[in-house]
Enzyme design. Structure first.
Site, short mmCIF file in Angstrom:
data_model
loop_
_atom_site.label_atom_id
_atom_site.label_comp_id
_atom_site.label_asym_id
_atom_site.label_seq_id
_atom_site.Cartn_x
_atom_site.Cartn_y
_atom_site.Cartn_z
N THR B 95 5.38 2.25 0.00
CA THR B 95 4.99 3.21 -1.03
C THR B 95 5.64 4.60 -0.80
OG1 THR B 95 2.71 2.26 -1.00
CG2 THR B 95 3.01 4.47 -2.31
N LYS B 171 2.74 2.01 -8.70
CA LYS B 171 2.02 1.79 -7.58
C LYS B 171 1.12 3.33 -7.20
CE LYS B 171 0.61 1.07 -3.22
NZ LYS B 171 -0.59 0.38 -2.90
N LYS B 240 -0.39 11.49 1.31
CA LYS B 240 1.05 11.20 1.11
C LYS B 240 1.20 10.76 -0.43
CE LYS B 240 2.81 7.78 1.73
NZ LYS B 240 3.46 6.43 2.10
#
Lengths: 297, 297, 297, 297
Positions: B95, B171, B240
Site C-alpha cells: 500500500t 486500495k 500512513k
C-alpha cells in the site's frame, strides 16, 4: 387476527397489503382516503378515523410521516388512545424522535395499553417483498404478540430490548450510518472520477470485495451514475432523520461530527433548491460538486 | 513457475507461504533474515538481496511497509531493476502512494520490464486462508501472467484497468472507507451506550440487518468492546494510508472532509501516546472519549 | 423619563443602575426580588410584576435569560403587553432567537406598541462602565426614542435597520464569531505550547500586532493560562447562543461548519461535566486536551 | 550599514526600498533582474548572485517565495552561505516551514554565521508605509544587530525568543488565524445576506464594535462585496501557508480542525479553477456559495 393499520404511504401501504394477504382482518385508515382504495379492493375495511381503525383491533400498526403525525393519530379526539380497547397493542413503525417515542410509550402504559416500537430498514420494494429488516422493542408480553406478526413482514426481527424508544434510537443510528455511507461514496467517487477511474467501476470493485452490504450497492450505483431522481427515500425525510438523530445525541451530550457534516450537506442542498422530489442520495452531490466533477448542477 | 518474493511481514509471509504450497519455486528476501526461516523450512530459497531474489524469477512480488521501502528494494544497487531479466514482471502489493506507484511503473516500462499493482483487502488470517480480495491493474499482457498467480492467493481478483497506479488508488479509497466505518461505529456506540443500549448488542442488530459487510462486524466488535490491542492493522499504518489518500486527493484538488476528520483523530491518538502496538480501530476511541463513555483512557 | 426595567441578572442590574444614576424614574422587576434591593436603595421603585413595571413607563427594557423568559414576561397574565399603555415602547435587550424576536415584534405591532431590539456586546464590567457596544433595530419613530437612552448605556449605538429581529441576528452572529475566536485560540495555543512557545507570550505577540481586538486579548489570556472559572459569560449561555445561531441558519438553509464544530465542543464539555459555573472559554479546552497539553482535565 | 537583500517580490521590494531610503548601502539580488531596476535607480547596487549580494554585507535579508527558494538562495553554489563573511548575519523574512527554518538556522550556526527569523504581518502597502508588525527570534547577540534595522521597517518588533524557528511558527499561527477570520466572515455574511441584512452593513457594525482589528475590516469589506481580485495576498500563497501550518501541527501531533476546514476550502477553490490571480479571501466564497448567495460563480 383483528388488525388496525394507520398510515398508507408507500411503506405503510406495502406492509398493510402483506397483512391482508396473510389472512388478517385489517381495518385501514389514511388521511387521504384515496390511498386506501387498493387495500379495500384487496379485502381491507376502510375506517373513518384512527379510533375507528383501532376499535376492534387486537393490534394497531402506525406508519406515519413524522412525530407530529404520530402524536395526532395517537392523542387526537378520534385517536388511537380513544379507540383501542384495554389490553390491546399499538405497534409503532414510524421513524420518530426518541423523546416523542418515550412520551407515546408512557401514555399507553398509563392507559393500560400495550406499546411496541418496531422500526424497519428497507425501501418500499423490500417492504412489498417481505424483505424488511425489523428492529422491535417493548415489554416481553407485548413482543410475544407483535413479533409473530412482524415476522410476516420482513426477513428478520431483531429484539432491541424492553424500552420501546431504544428501537427508535437504533433506527436513527442506522439511518445516520446510511447517511455517512452516502457521503463516503460521494467523496470516493469524486477522487476516483478525477483520477480517471470510472466511479461505477469503482463501486463494482468495492462491493464485490469487502464492501458487500446492500447500502454500498444501492447508493453506490445512484451516486456513481449521478442519478438523484426519483426519490426512493426523499431528501426531506432524510434531513428529518438527521435532525432527530442530532436531537437525541444533543440530549445525551454526545458530539457527532459526522452527523454535523451531513447536516451541513442537507442545508447546502436545500439552498440549491433540491427538495422533496429528490432522493436523499444527493448528499453525495456536494462532494462531487466541490471536486468539480458534478455533471449537472 | 520461478517466483521472487520480497517483504516477509505478517501479510507478505502468509502470501509467500501460499505460493510455496502451491508448488512454485520461490526465492524470498527480507531485510531481517530471521523472518525468512519458516519459508526456508517450507522449501523456499532465501536470497541475499532483492536483486538476487529477482534474478531467475518470471515474476517478483513485493509486499513492503511503505513508499521508501518499495523505492529502496526497487531502485537500490541490489534492487529489483538490477536483478530482473528483460520481459519479467514485478507485481507490487504494498500500500503505497499514487505518485510513487506512477514513478515505479514508469521505471519498469522504460527498462522493458512488466509491472502490475495488485492490492489486497484482508487481514493476515485472511491472507493465510487465501481469502483476500485482490484489486489488480496493469497492461493486459502483464495481467495475463499475474492474475492466475493472484487467484491462488485470494477469493477474488478485480481488474481495475490498464494503469497500475489506479489499483493503488482503489486500495487507498478502500482503506479510507474503512476508516470512516470505524469513526461511524465510534459515534454510533457512543450514542447507544449513553442511551442505555449495550453497544455490542447494537452491533449485532445492525450487522444482522443491512450493515452485514465484514468491516462492520470486525470493527464493530472491537469498538463495542473497546478492545484496541493487539494490533491487527497497526495505527501507524492506518495513519500512513490516511496520509497517502489525502496526498492523492490534494494532488487532484478534491476536498475530503471525512479524511480530514479521521486525520485529526489519528493526531489526537498520537498525542495520547497511542501507537504501533495498537490497532487502528481506536480511531473510534475519540468519539467514545468525547461522549464520556470510554472505560479506560 | 419613566422607565420600566425587567430582568436584573448581572447585565440587567448594571444597566438598570446606570439608568437610575442618569436621573430616570426606573420601575424594576425581577423574578427573585432580592436582586432588586441594590436598585431600590439607589432610588428605583420595585414593581410586583412585569405589567406593573410597565404601567407608567414611556419605555420598558427587558434583559432576561432566554426566549422562554422573554415570552413569559411579555405575554403572561401580568406581562408587558397587559401593562404597557398605547404608544409606549418595549426595548428588548435579551439574546434570544430570531423567530421569537419576530413573534414578539409582531405582537407589539398588533397591539399598537413600539418595539426595538437593542443587543449589547460586553461583559458586566463593561455594562457598569457604560462601555457596551449596542446594536439597535426598529422603526425610525421607535429608534428616535430608544437611541438617546441607549447612548447613556454604552460607548456606541449601531443602527442595524427597521426590522427588530435583525439586531438579534447581528448579536447571534457576533457571539458566533466570538466562539470561533475561542476555538482558534485553543488550537493556536495547543500548537505553540507543544512547540515550546509559552502560549501567554504568543497571545501577547499577536494582540500587540494585528490581532488587537478585545476578544483576542480577553479570551487569549483566559485560554493561554487555562483559567476557565469563574464564569464571565457562562457555558450554558454560550451553548444556548450557539443553538440559536444554528437555528437561525437552519431556517435560512445556510450551512455553518464553524458553528457545528463549536456545537460539538460544547457537547464534549457537557459530557465531561463542565457546566454553569464555568465560563464559555473552555470551548478552547477541547483543542488543548486533544493535543495533550491540558494541565488539568 | 552594508546590507544584502535577496528577493524583490512585492513585499521584498517595498522593504528593500525603505532600507535604501534609510541610508543603508544595499546590494540587491532577484532571480528576475528586471524587478531590481527601481531599486538600482534609488541607489541600490544590483548583485549577480545571492553570494555576491551577501559578500560585503553585515546583514543579508531574504524575502523569497517558499522553502525551496530559500534553500536555493542559501545553500546553492552561489548562495548566501558561500558569500557571507564570518560573523555576519542572515535575517530570514520569508514565510517558510518550521522544519526548513530549523535546518537553515542549524547550517548558519555550524558555519559560524548569525541567523534571525523575522516575519512580518501586513500587506505590501503596509510594508511601503513602514507599518508592518514584525516578529523576530534568534540569539540575543544577533537580535541586537537585527532589531534596530527591523525597527526601520515596521511599527513594532515583537521578540519571540532565542529559537529562530519559533518566529516562523508564530507567523504560520497568525496566518492560520487570518484564514479562520476569512472563513468566519464568509459564514457570517452568508447568514446575514440571506436574512436580508446587507453584508457590508454587518461588517461596518461589527468592526465598529468589538471586532475592530484590521483583519476584520480588510477582509470583511472584500468578502461582503464579493471582490476577490486582484490578489493582495494570493490564493496559492495562502494555501501554501495552510499546508506549512498543518505540517508543523502534524509533526507535533496537534489536531487542527479549523486548519482542515480551510484546507478543504482551498481544494474546492482550486477545483473551480480559482488560482494565482485571486486573493486568498475567496476562501469565504465557499460558504457564500453553499448558502446560495454567491453573485457570480
Amino acid at each position: 387476527m383483528q388488525i388496525g393499520f394507520i398510515g398508507l404511504g408507500s411503506m405503510g401501504a406495502a406492509i398493510a397489503m402483506n397483512l391482508v394477504k396473510s389472512g388478517n382482518d385489517v381495518h385501514v385508515f389514511n388521511r387521504n382516503p384515496l390511498r386506501a382504495e387498493p387495500l379495500r379492493e384487496a379485502g381491507a375495511i376502510v375506517a373513518a378515523s384512527p379510533a375507528q381503525a383501532a376499535r376492534s383491533a387486537d393490534v394497531v400498526f402506525t406508519m406515519v410521516a413524522d412525530d407530529d403525525a404520530l402524536t395526532s393519530v395517537t392523542f387526537g379526539d378520534a385517536g388511537i388512545l380513544v379507540g383501542l380497547r384495554p389490553g390491546a397493542l399499538h405497534v409503532s413503525m414510524s421513524t420518530i424522535g426518541v423523546a416523542t417515542a418515550q412520551d407515546v410509550a408512557l401514555a399507553h402504559r398509563e392507559a393500560g395499553l400495550g406499546f411496541v416500537s418496531a422500526l424497519v430498514f428497507g425501501r418500499p420494494d423490500a417492504a412489498a417483498a417481505r424483505k424488511l429488516f425489523i428492529m422491535a422493542a417493548g415489554a416481553d408480553e407485548h413482543l410475544s404478540v407483535a413479533v409473530p406478526l412482524l415476522e410476516q413482514l420482513g426477513q428478520s426481527v431483531g429484539i432491541v430490548g424492553p424500552d420501546p424508544s431504544h428501537a427508535n434510537l437504533v433506527k436513527l443510528i442506522g439511518n445516520f450510518m446510511l447517511s455517512v455511507i452516502i457521503e463516503t461514496l460521494g467523496e470516493a467517487c469524486a477522487v476516483a472520477g478525477k483520477a480517471g477511474i470510472d466511479p461505477m467501476h469503482l463501486v463494482e470493485l468495492l462491493t464485490s470485495a469487502n464492501f458487500n452490504a446492500p447500502p454500498y450497492k444501492i447508493y453506490g450505483q445512484l451516486i456513481a451514475s449521478q442519478r438523484f431522481q426519483p426519490a426512493g427515500f426523499s431528501l426531506p425525510l432524510g434531513q428529518k432523520d438527521n435532525r432527530l438523530m442530532r436531537a437525541a445525541a444533543d440530549a445525551l451530550s454526545v458530539p457527532l461530527p459526522l452527523a454535523s457534516l451531513v447536516h451541513n450537506r442537507f442545508l447546502a442542498l436545500r439552498a440549491q433548491g433540491i427538495g422533496a422530489e429528490h432522493d436523499w442520495s444527493p448528499v453525495a452531490l456536494c462532494a462531487l460538486d466541490e471536486a468539480g466533477v458534478l455533471k449537472q448542477r
